[in-house]
Design a protein around this motif. Structure first.
Motif, short mmCIF file in Angstrom:
data_model
loop_
_atom_site.label_atom_id
_atom_site.label_comp_id
_atom_site.label_asym_id
_atom_site.label_seq_id
_atom_site.Cartn_x
_atom_site.Cartn_y
_atom_site.Cartn_z
N GLU A 30 0.83 -1.20 0.00
CA GLU A 30 0.00 0.00 0.00
C GLU A 30 0.87 1.26 0.00
O GLU A 30 0.63 2.20 -0.77
CB GLU A 30 -0.95 0.02 1.21
CG GLU A 30 -2.01 -1.06 1.20
CD GLU A 30 -1.54 -2.36 1.83
OE1 GLU A 30 -0.33 -2.44 2.20
OE2 GLU A 30 -2.35 -3.30 1.94
N ALA A 31 1.90 1.27 0.84
CA ALA A 31 2.79 2.42 0.91
C ALA A 31 3.55 2.62 -0.39
O ALA A 31 3.78 3.75 -0.84
CB ALA A 31 3.77 2.26 2.08
N ILE A 32 3.94 1.51 -1.02
CA ILE A 32 4.68 1.59 -2.28
C ILE A 32 3.81 2.17 -3.38
O ILE A 32 4.22 3.07 -4.14
CB ILE A 32 5.22 0.21 -2.67
CG1 ILE A 32 6.28 -0.26 -1.67
CG2 ILE A 32 5.80 0.23 -4.09
CD1 ILE A 32 6.73 -1.69 -1.84
N VAL A 33 2.59 1.68 -3.50
CA VAL A 33 1.67 2.18 -4.52
C VAL A 33 1.38 3.65 -4.28
O VAL A 33 1.36 4.47 -5.21
CB VAL A 33 0.38 1.35 -4.56
CG1 VAL A 33 -0.66 2.02 -5.44
CG2 VAL A 33 0.67 -0.06 -5.07
N ASN A 34 1.15 4.04 -3.04
CA ASN A 34 0.88 5.44 -2.73
C ASN A 34 2.08 6.32 -3.09
O ASN A 34 1.92 7.45 -3.56
CB ASN A 34 0.54 5.61 -1.25
CG ASN A 34 -0.86 5.10 -0.92
OD1 ASN A 34 -1.73 5.05 -1.79
ND2 ASN A 34 -1.07 4.69 0.32
N PHE A 35 3.27 5.79 -2.88
CA PHE A 35 4.48 6.52 -3.25
C PHE A 35 4.50 6.80 -4.75
O PHE A 35 4.78 7.93 -5.18
CB PHE A 35 5.72 5.72 -2.84
CG PHE A 35 7.01 6.25 -3.38
CD1 PHE A 35 7.64 7.33 -2.80
CD2 PHE A 35 7.61 5.64 -4.49
CE1 PHE A 35 8.84 7.82 -3.32
CE2 PHE A 35 8.81 6.12 -5.00
CZ PHE A 35 9.42 7.21 -4.41
N PHE A 36 4.22 5.79 -5.57
CA PHE A 36 4.21 6.00 -7.02
C PHE A 36 3.11 6.97 -7.43
O PHE A 36 3.30 7.77 -8.35
CB PHE A 36 4.08 4.65 -7.74
CG PHE A 36 5.39 3.96 -7.98
CD1 PHE A 36 6.06 4.10 -9.17
CD2 PHE A 36 5.98 3.18 -6.98
CE1 PHE A 36 7.29 3.48 -9.40
CE2 PHE A 36 7.20 2.56 -7.18
CZ PHE A 36 7.87 2.70 -8.39
N LYS A 37 1.97 6.90 -6.77
CA LYS A 37 0.90 7.88 -7.05
C LYS A 37 1.37 9.29 -6.76
O LYS A 37 1.17 10.21 -7.57
CB LYS A 37 -0.33 7.56 -6.18
CG LYS A 37 -1.12 6.34 -6.57
CD LYS A 37 -2.29 6.17 -5.61
CE LYS A 37 -3.05 4.89 -5.85
NZ LYS A 37 -4.11 4.68 -4.83
N GLU A 38 1.99 9.47 -5.61
CA GLU A 38 2.45 10.81 -5.21
C GLU A 38 3.50 11.36 -6.16
O GLU A 38 3.52 12.56 -6.45
CB GLU A 38 3.00 10.75 -3.78
CG GLU A 38 1.95 10.47 -2.72
CD GLU A 38 2.56 10.06 -1.38
OE1 GLU A 38 3.82 10.04 -1.29
OE2 GLU A 38 1.79 9.76 -0.45
N VAL A 82 -7.77 -0.12 -11.67
CA VAL A 82 -9.10 0.19 -12.19
C VAL A 82 -9.83 1.21 -11.31
O VAL A 82 -10.68 1.97 -11.80
CB VAL A 82 -9.95 -1.09 -12.35
CG1 VAL A 82 -9.29 -2.03 -13.34
CG2 VAL A 82 -10.17 -1.80 -11.02
N THR A 83 -9.51 1.24 -10.03
CA THR A 83 -10.18 2.17 -9.12
C THR A 83 -9.56 3.56 -9.17
O THR A 83 -10.25 4.57 -9.00
CB THR A 83 -10.12 1.64 -7.67
OG1 THR A 83 -10.67 0.33 -7.63
CG2 THR A 83 -10.92 2.53 -6.73
N HIS A 84 -8.26 3.61 -9.42
CA HIS A 84 -7.54 4.89 -9.43
C HIS A 84 -6.86 5.10 -10.78
O HIS A 84 -5.70 5.49 -10.85
CB HIS A 84 -6.51 4.92 -8.30
CG HIS A 84 -7.09 4.66 -6.94
ND1 HIS A 84 -7.83 5.60 -6.27
CD2 HIS A 84 -7.04 3.57 -6.15
CE1 HIS A 84 -8.21 5.11 -5.10
NE2 HIS A 84 -7.76 3.87 -5.01
N ALA A 85 -7.60 4.86 -11.85
CA ALA A 85 -7.03 4.94 -13.20
C ALA A 85 -6.49 6.32 -13.53
O ALA A 85 -5.57 6.45 -14.35
CB ALA A 85 -8.07 4.52 -14.23
N ASP A 86 -7.04 7.35 -12.91
CA ASP A 86 -6.57 8.71 -13.18
C ASP A 86 -5.36 9.07 -12.35
O ASP A 86 -4.72 10.11 -12.59
CB ASP A 86 -7.69 9.71 -12.91
CG ASP A 86 -8.86 9.55 -13.86
OD1 ASP A 86 -8.62 9.10 -15.01
OD2 ASP A 86 -10.00 9.87 -13.48
N ASP A 87 -5.02 8.24 -11.36
CA ASP A 87 -3.92 8.57 -10.44
C ASP A 87 -2.67 7.73 -10.65
O ASP A 87 -1.58 8.14 -10.27
CB ASP A 87 -4.39 8.39 -8.99
CG ASP A 87 -5.57 9.29 -8.64
OD1 ASP A 87 -5.58 10.44 -9.12
OD2 ASP A 87 -6.46 8.83 -7.91
N ILE A 88 -2.82 6.54 -11.24
CA ILE A 88 -1.66 5.67 -11.42
C ILE A 88 -1.85 4.76 -12.63
O ILE A 88 -2.96 4.29 -12.91
CB ILE A 88 -1.39 4.82 -10.15
CG1 ILE A 88 -0.06 4.07 -10.27
CG2 ILE A 88 -2.53 3.85 -9.89
CD1 ILE A 88 0.40 3.43 -8.97
#
Length: 382
Positions: A163-171, A212-218
């Motif tokens: 979760e932290a890794i994915v959030n990092f890439f989003k940020e 699919v849930t955050h397609a605009d973010d990552i």
């Protein structure tokens, strides 16, 4: 999607990094000479007109230096125009300079690098100081207009922080590509960092939900590739496609292998570029026959699998390198591949088979997990 024919050029297996799970570096590796580049051009001249991707890999390919790339890229581009050469490179970016970036930008070379997540996690897995040195090179590359994307290696340790890794890439706003840590064939404890197939499968399903849930973010390249495989019924990247006879790797000394992962393993040498061998003779070598035997093995072992046409038993290296070439099974990550392909297929079929008149409430009740058709539509349109 890469071109059907792929040549991987490994200027050296040396690398200044000290990634803890690395299985391919060799500090005693020689450096490729420009004479070998000339041999590569002569070897490929007889190929029929088609598009070919040349990927510089390693070890660390930037160790070859600016002058090597100034001449190597020119020799390939001008010597093989009928192959419409396209270039790529996988590098940790530590040695990137303005001079190198200018050379690579002239030939529009996209770069793949490696960041495993936030600084602390990346440095833990890849060595103290890795993160900052990588970002320094990244800034130089993008300042010269180079496209840089990062591979994130998930280990049996870091997967617990997905979760932290994915959030990092989003940020960061970075496109994400991932690899599972593989067993090392060179160490005393080959599975110290290895991501188990079951954990890999769980990770892929989690990333599908995120994509699919955050397609605009990552954007997660692997998920795009997997969805494309299912939708088109065809493998679009090397893990899920028959690479035999269309992918080759050239070691620092000019020896030809089925893939860069085999470089440094004498039993997998297929020939040498100085001899300009035909593709037929390469596939008729001992190593080539072993690769073709794996293809035949998949046809039998996976014949009842609904995903055989676009999975093809996964990566041959994963399946046969750890066993010394003995065919005892397909890619051990089959469990993960089947899990994610089943997941995508089920969600796609549920959406496509849903009655148009179904009420919004009943549709939500039936479809408990995020659908994939929106993402597939986006992938197809792009």
């Amino acid at each position: 999607m890469k071109n059907p024919f792929h040549v991987m050029i490994i200027p050296t297996l040396g690398c200044p990094g000290q990634c803890k799970y690395c299985w391919s570096s060799d500090e005693n590796s020689p450096r490729m000479t420009l004479d070998t580049i000339d041999d590569i051009v002569r070897w490929l001249k007889p190929l029929d007109e088609q598009r070919v991707t040349f990927t510089f890999h390693g070890g660390e390919p930037l160790l070859a230096g600016a002058e090597f790339y100034r001449q190597a890229l020119q020799k390939i581009a001008e010597g093989l125009p009928h192959l419409s050469p396209e270039f790529a490179m996988q590098t940790n970016l530590w040695l990137m300079t303005d001079e190198l970036a200018e050379i690579l930008a002239k030939y529009h070379v996209p770069l793949g690098s490696s960041i495993d997540g936030p600084k602390e996690l990346t440095d833990y897995q890849r060595g103290e100081g890795y993160y900052e040195r990588c970002l320094e090179g990244y800034k130089i590359a993008v300042n010269h207009g180079l496209l840089v994307r990062f591979i994130c290696t998930f280990t049996n340790s870091s997967v617990k922080k997905k979760e932290a890794i994915v959030n990092f890439f989003k940020e960061q706003g970075w496109v994400m590509k991932l690899h599972p840590a593989l067993p090392s064939l060179k160490g005393d404890n080959p599975n110290a960092w290895t991501l188990a197939p079951e954990e890999y499968g769980d990770l892929l399903v989690y990333l599908l939900d995120e994509a699919v849930t955050h397609a605009d973010d990552i954007e997660i390249m692997n998920i795009n590739d997997l969805c494309r495989c299912v939708f088109t019924r065809s493998g679009s990247v090397c893990t899920y496609a028959d690479c035999m006879g269309t992918t080759f790797a050239i070691g620092p000394d000019g020896e030809i292998y089925p893939c860069y992962r085999f470089i440094g393993m004498p039993e997998w040498v297929m020939g040498h570029v100085r001899d300009a061998p035909s593709i037929e003779s390469l596939m008729n070598s001992h190593a080539g026959k072993r690769m073709l035997a794996y293809k035949d093995f998949v046809d039998t072992a996976c014949k009842d699998c609904s995903h055989i046409t676009y999975c093809r038993g996964g990566c041959p290296y994963n399946a046969i390198a750890p066993t010394g070439g003995t065919l005892i099974g397909v890619d051990p990550h089959c469990i993960a591949y089947k899990r994610i392909f089943d997941e995508i297929t089920t969600r796609m079929n549920d959406e496509m088979n849903a009655a148009p008149t179904m009420s919004r409430v009943s549709r939500v009740k039936r479809q408990q997990k995020p659908g994939v058709m929106g993402l597939i539509k986006k992938i197809v349109e792009e």
